[in-house]
Write a protein that holds these residues in place. Structure first.
Motif, PDB file in Angstrom:
ATOM      1  N   ASP A 198      26.287 -62.581  12.023  1.00 54.86           N
ATOM      2  CA  ASP A 198      26.684 -63.144  13.312  1.00 54.86           C
ATOM      3  C   ASP A 198      27.379 -62.090  14.156  1.00 54.86           C
ATOM      4  N   VAL A 199      28.302 -61.391  13.527  1.00 55.14           N
ATOM      5  CA  VAL A 199      29.046 -60.361  14.245  1.00 55.14           C
ATOM      6  C   VAL A 199      28.083 -59.315  14.783  1.00 55.14           C
ATOM      7  N   LEU A 200      27.149 -58.908  13.927  1.00 53.18           N
ATOM      8  CA  LEU A 200      26.183 -57.901  14.346  1.00 53.18           C
ATOM      9  C   LEU A 200      25.369 -58.389  15.546  1.00 53.18           C
ATOM     10  N   ARG A 201      24.863 -59.609  15.438  1.00 51.48           N
ATOM     11  CA  ARG A 201      24.059 -60.156  16.538  1.00 51.48           C
ATOM     12  C   ARG A 201      24.884 -60.236  17.820  1.00 51.48           C
ATOM     13  N   HIS A 202      26.114 -60.663  17.666  1.00 50.64           N
ATOM     14  CA  HIS A 202      26.988 -60.784  18.826  1.00 50.64           C
ATOM     15  C   HIS A 202      27.149 -59.443  19.528  1.00 50.64           C
ATOM     16  N   THR A 230      28.805 -49.859   8.692  1.00 60.09           N
ATOM     17  CA  THR A 230      30.053 -49.657   9.423  1.00 60.09           C
ATOM     18  C   THR A 230      30.793 -50.970   9.575  1.00 60.09           C
ATOM     19  N   VAL A 231      30.040 -52.004   9.939  1.00 51.34           N
ATOM     20  CA  VAL A 231      30.690 -53.305  10.098  1.00 51.34           C
ATOM     21  C   VAL A 231      31.341 -53.717   8.783  1.00 51.34           C
ATOM     22  N   LEU A 240      38.146 -51.242  16.972  1.00 50.45           N
ATOM     23  CA  LEU A 240      38.587 -51.975  18.164  1.00 50.45           C
ATOM     24  C   LEU A 240      37.552 -53.031  18.541  1.00 50.45           C
ATOM     25  N   ILE A 241      36.307 -52.628  18.530  1.00 46.98           N
ATOM     26  CA  ILE A 241      35.251 -53.554  18.941  1.00 46.98           C
ATOM     27  C   ILE A 241      35.214 -54.774  18.028  1.00 46.98           C
ATOM     28  N   ILE A 242      35.222 -54.530  16.729  1.00 46.15           N
ATOM     29  CA  ILE A 242      35.064 -55.639  15.790  1.00 46.15           C
ATOM     30  C   ILE A 242      36.309 -56.517  15.782  1.00 46.15           C
ATOM     31  N   LEU A 243      37.451 -55.892  15.820  1.00 45.32           N
ATOM     32  CA  LEU A 243      38.679 -56.685  15.839  1.00 45.32           C
ATOM     33  C   LEU A 243      38.714 -57.545  17.096  1.00 45.32           C
ATOM     34  N   ASP A 244      38.316 -56.955  18.198  1.00 43.86           N
ATOM     35  CA  ASP A 244      38.277 -57.712  19.447  1.00 43.86           C
ATOM     36  C   ASP A 244      37.376 -58.930  19.309  1.00 43.86           C
ATOM     37  N   ALA A 245      36.196 -58.705  18.772  1.00 49.69           N
ATOM     38  CA  ALA A 245      35.242 -59.806  18.640  1.00 49.69           C
ATOM     39  C   ALA A 245      35.801 -60.902  17.745  1.00 49.69           C
ATOM     40  N   LEU A 246      36.396 -60.511  16.634  1.00 54.93           N
ATOM     41  CA  LEU A 246      36.888 -61.519  15.694  1.00 54.93           C
ATOM     42  C   LEU A 246      38.076 -62.285  16.267  1.00 54.93           C
TER      43      LEU A 246
END
Lengths: 167, 167
Positions: free
Chosen positions: B46-50, B62-63, B29-35
């Motif tokens: 970038d995703v990790l830093r975000h 995990t990412v 959920l978290i990653i999909l939301d971010a993307l």
DNA sequence: CCGTTCTCTTGACACTGTCCAAGAAGAGCT
DNA sequence: AGCTCTTCTTGGACAGTGTCAAGAGAACGG
């Protein structure tokens, strides 16, 4: 290092380098020779292994340097077909790549146009030098294997060596 | 971990995951939301830093896992625009990329046709799932900068952040 | 609520590509 | 040829990226 190249071959390669405004150096001759002899695409590590098998040892940094200069002068092309899978190959005939998501093999696909920027992006003001297409899907072999009654497609295990030469 | 997502957003994302036959888990959920929130493309780092900036810490593995499952179910797409430059982005609108060889920026280019496989490879028997085009050349900004009298194009230094959101 | 199955976590690891500085070698000029 | 300038190569170390494996934990279906 004594590159084991016949004089006329050496001359031909040197001419190519010069016409690309590159200095003629032994590593460049060796690597260009290897990439031209092999039709298909190779990873950098493939190139290294190939040279090693012929008794030539070049530092990785040198191979990367040489490839970079060859690429920027248009003599060879690189294709990124996946993370950590930089493929190097002669740029004599412009072409594209099909990546099989089952067996991982990479197949050269001829460019319909044949010349370099074979497609135009919708990006006004940009100078396009080249367009590379990467298709992903299931290669003919894996499709056939699947059709033949669930044979495990992974039999092939030729990861990225289907166009294989000896490099 | 307590994903800080409003309930209705969470519902919507969960529905998307379910319709893609994926289990609904917090990291997904978290990653999909971010993307989805960010329009453009992002590297995994970038995703990790975000996420870190939002106080969420996820292991890199995990990412990568999540992204892999999202990709294989078609919710997001990845593009390899160069060695070690895997870009991740929402697959809501299929599109391609232009990579500037001067400033290194990556620009999204809409797909000409709009449907996913906008080109057909000359490869009988293959099942094509997608086609990605990567153009290389000089981006409009660098072209303009060059025209303006030799300004150093490297002023920009926005490597891969031209479509930038906040991720 | 329970069991099965999938996913997450953790840490370590491997692979790829790059950087740096010193020395060697090519190219152009006289 | 010899000199000089420039570029390239070398070797080692390094950093970034992506992957693996095993156990713990969570989600789904009944």
């Amino acid at each position: 290092m004594s590159a084991r190249l016949p004089p006329e071959r050496r001359q031909e390669l040197a001419a190519r380098l010069r016409s690309a405004r590159l200095r003629v150096t032994t590593p460049r001759l060796i690597i260009l020779d290897a990439l031209l002899r092999v039709g298909g695409h190779r990873s950098v590590e493939d190139v290294l292994r190939h040279l090693q098998r012929e008794g030539i040892r070049l530092p990785r940094a040198t191979v990367y340097n040489v490839i970079r200069s060859l690429v920027s002068s248009g003599l060879v092309m690189v294709a990124d077909v996946g993370p950590g899978r930089m493929l190097v190959e002669s740029a004599e005939r412009w072409h594209h790549h099909f990546v099989c998501r089952e067996c991982g093999s990479v197949i050269d696909v001829p460019c319909a146009v044949g010349a370099k920027p074979c497609l135009e992006p919708d990006l006004p003001g940009a100078e396009v030098e080249e367009a590379q297409i990467i298709w992903r899907g299931v290669c003919p072999r894996c499709v056939a294997a699947r059709a033949e009654g669930g044979l495990d497609a992974r039999d092939q295990e030729t990861l990225s060596r289907p166009t294989g030469g000896s490099i």
